[in-house]
Design an enzyme around this catalytic site. Structure first.
Site, PDB file in Angstrom:
ATOM      1  N   ASN A  45       0.862  -1.185   0.000  1.00 45.33           N
ATOM      2  CA  ASN A  45       0.000   0.000   0.000  1.00 45.33           C
ATOM      3  C   ASN A  45       0.897   1.232   0.000  1.00 45.33           C
ATOM      4  OD1 ASN A  45      -1.783   2.057   0.570  1.00 45.33           O
ATOM      5  ND2 ASN A  45      -2.296   1.346   2.637  1.00 45.33           N
TER       6      ASN A  45
ATOM      7  N   LYS B 263       0.085   4.278  -0.331  1.00 46.04           N
ATOM      8  CA  LYS B 263      -0.580   5.460   0.239  1.00 46.04           C
ATOM      9  C   LYS B 263      -0.359   6.679  -0.666  1.00 46.04           C
ATOM     10  CE  LYS B 263      -0.209   3.308   4.714  1.00 46.04           C
ATOM     11  NZ  LYS B 263      -0.136   3.417   6.146  1.00 46.04           N
TER      12      LYS B 263
ATOM     13  N   HIS C  42      -9.611   1.139   4.777  1.00 43.87           N
ATOM     14  CA  HIS C  42      -8.338   1.357   5.469  1.00 43.87           C
ATOM     15  C   HIS C  42      -8.563   2.313   6.639  1.00 43.87           C
ATOM     16  CE1 HIS C  42      -4.297   2.619   6.411  1.00 43.87           C
ATOM     17  NE2 HIS C  42      -3.880   1.519   5.815  1.00 43.87           N
TER      18      HIS C  42
ATOM     19  N   GLU D 138      -6.944   4.690   7.845  1.00 49.21           N
ATOM     20  CA  GLU D 138      -6.723   6.123   7.609  1.00 49.21           C
ATOM     21  C   GLU D 138      -7.962   6.767   7.003  1.00 49.21           C
ATOM     22  OE1 GLU D 138      -3.036   5.682   5.442  1.00 49.21           O
ATOM     23  OE2 GLU D 138      -2.033   5.110   7.315  1.00 49.21           O
TER      24      GLU D 138
ATOM     25  N   GLU E 112      -5.432  -4.960  10.490  1.00 54.04           N
ATOM     26  CA  GLU E 112      -4.415  -3.930  10.689  1.00 54.04           C
ATOM     27  C   GLU E 112      -4.721  -3.155  11.967  1.00 54.04           C
ATOM     28  OE1 GLU E 112      -2.387  -2.666   6.785  1.00 54.04           O
ATOM     29  OE2 GLU E 112      -4.213  -1.518   6.980  1.00 54.04           O
TER      30      GLU E 112
ATOM     31  N   GLY F  63       2.261   2.337  10.631  1.00 58.34           N
ATOM     32  CA  GLY F  63       3.217   3.434  10.480  1.00 58.34           C
ATOM     33  C   GLY F  63       3.905   3.817  11.769  1.00 58.34           C
TER      34      GLY F  63
ATOM     35  N   SER G 203       3.301  -2.067  10.285  1.00 53.40           N
ATOM     36  CA  SER G 203       4.750  -2.047  10.551  1.00 53.40           C
ATOM     37  C   SER G 203       5.433  -3.383  10.268  1.00 53.40           C
ATOM     38  CB  SER G 203       5.029  -1.597  11.993  1.00 53.40           C
ATOM     39  OG  SER G 203       4.609  -0.259  12.176  1.00 53.40           O
TER      40      SER G 203
HETATM   41  P1  PGA Z   1       2.754   0.285   7.592  1.00 53.47           P
HETATM   42  O1  PGA Z   1       1.316   0.495   6.915  1.00 53.47           O
HETATM   43  O2  PGA Z   1       3.306  -1.008   7.058  1.00 53.47           O
HETATM   44  O3  PGA Z   1       3.559   1.483   7.171  1.00 53.47           O
HETATM   45  O4  PGA Z   1       2.534   0.238   9.064  1.00 53.47           O
HETATM   46  C1  PGA Z   1       0.423  -0.569   6.701  1.00 53.47           C
HETATM   47  C2  PGA Z   1      -0.871  -0.048   6.120  1.00 53.47           C
HETATM   48  O5  PGA Z   1      -1.333   1.012   6.534  1.00 53.47           O
HETATM   49  O6  PGA Z   1      -1.481  -0.690   5.235  1.00 53.47           O
END
Ligand code: PGA
Length: 251
Positions: free
Chosen positions: A9, A11, A95, A97, A167, A173, A212
């Site tokens: 992803n 983003k 997601h 976010e 997640e 992140g 992460s």
């Molecule tokens: P990350 O993000 O691996 O940077 O923690 C995962 C995601 O949001 O899909």
């Protein structure tokens, strides 16, 4: 046997130049057939990434789609059928976010999941709890509710054409991955929830872990019985790290 999937992803990252470099790095990867691999660039880079990866083992997906599956007067939105027309195969829905920053409700997420299926894409339904919810002991209830809302909308049979990504919001992140045991507990609960409606759908469902994931943590996570690959944010922006994570899923 479930074939693992590793999806990157990207983003809201990348420029034309950096995306071209990343695509070149992905093309060089030696990827085992045992694992399915996809990347999800931002909409503006989709066409270039799809063209750049054509003929490689890496497929292309998107990070979101509209609740309208076809064409419609929806300024700024992109529909699942438009994405399918761009040779996208996958799309993230829900997601965290988007849920937290853009206010996407469970109902909207369920609508997007249905639209993705209608438009011919494979939805990757993202679910997960916040730190506050985990500390309050609500993890399984929150994730269960997020999955149930979509089950109510489309029925369990349609999950045969989907993927789920667990997640934890606090792990995204943050550099703070869930432990393999923490993730396994939630993955097993999601599978049990599906199994209460359909054993065959539950048995075949790929449940990815995201939050992460790094080359150093991937093998342990993917070694758990109910973890069928990963949804990778930060580490997917580096082709070598992403390749190492794909290898961890493919052996
Ligand atoms: P990350 O993000 O691996 O940077 O923690 C995962 C995601 O949001 O899909």
């Amino acid at each position: 046997m479930r074939r693992p999937l590793v999806a990157g992803n990207w983003k809201m990252h990348g420029t034309c130049a950096s995306v071209a470099e990343l695509v070149e790095g992905l093309r060089q990867l030696q990827l085992s057939d045992a694992v399915e691999v996809a990347v999800m660039p931002s909409f503006v880079h989709l066409a270039a990434v799809e063209a750049g990866l054509r003929g490689s083992r890496v497929e292309v997906g998107a990070q979101d789609c509209s609740v309208e599956a076809g064409q419609a007067a929806r300024t700024g939105e992109v529909s699942a059928s438009q994405l399918a027309d761009m040779q996208c195969r996958w799309v993230l829905v829900g997601h965290s976010e988007r849920r937290s920053l853009l206010g996407e409700s469970d109902a909207v997420v369920a609508g997007k999941f249905a639209a993705a299926l209608q438009g011919g894409l494979v939805p990757v339904l993202c679910v997960g709890e916040t730190l506050q919810e985990r500390e309050a002991g609500e993890t399984l209830a929150v994730v269960g509710r997020q999955v149930e809302r979509v089950l109510d909308e489309v029925g369990v049979e349609n999950f045969a054409r989907a993927v789920i990504a667990y997640e934890p919001v606090w792990a995204i992140g943050s550099g703070l991955s869930a432990t393999a045991e923490q993730a396994q507990e939630v993955h097993a609960a999601i599978r049990a929830q599906l199994a209460s409606k359909s054993q065959s759908v539950a048995g075949a469902m790929r449940i990815l872990y995201g939050g992460s994931v790094k080359p150093s943590s991937a093998a342990e996570l993917f070694g758990m019985p109910d973890i069928d690959g990963g949804l990778i944010g930060g580490a997917s922006l580096n082709a070598d790290d992403f390749g190492a994570i794909c290898r961890a899923a493919g052996c």
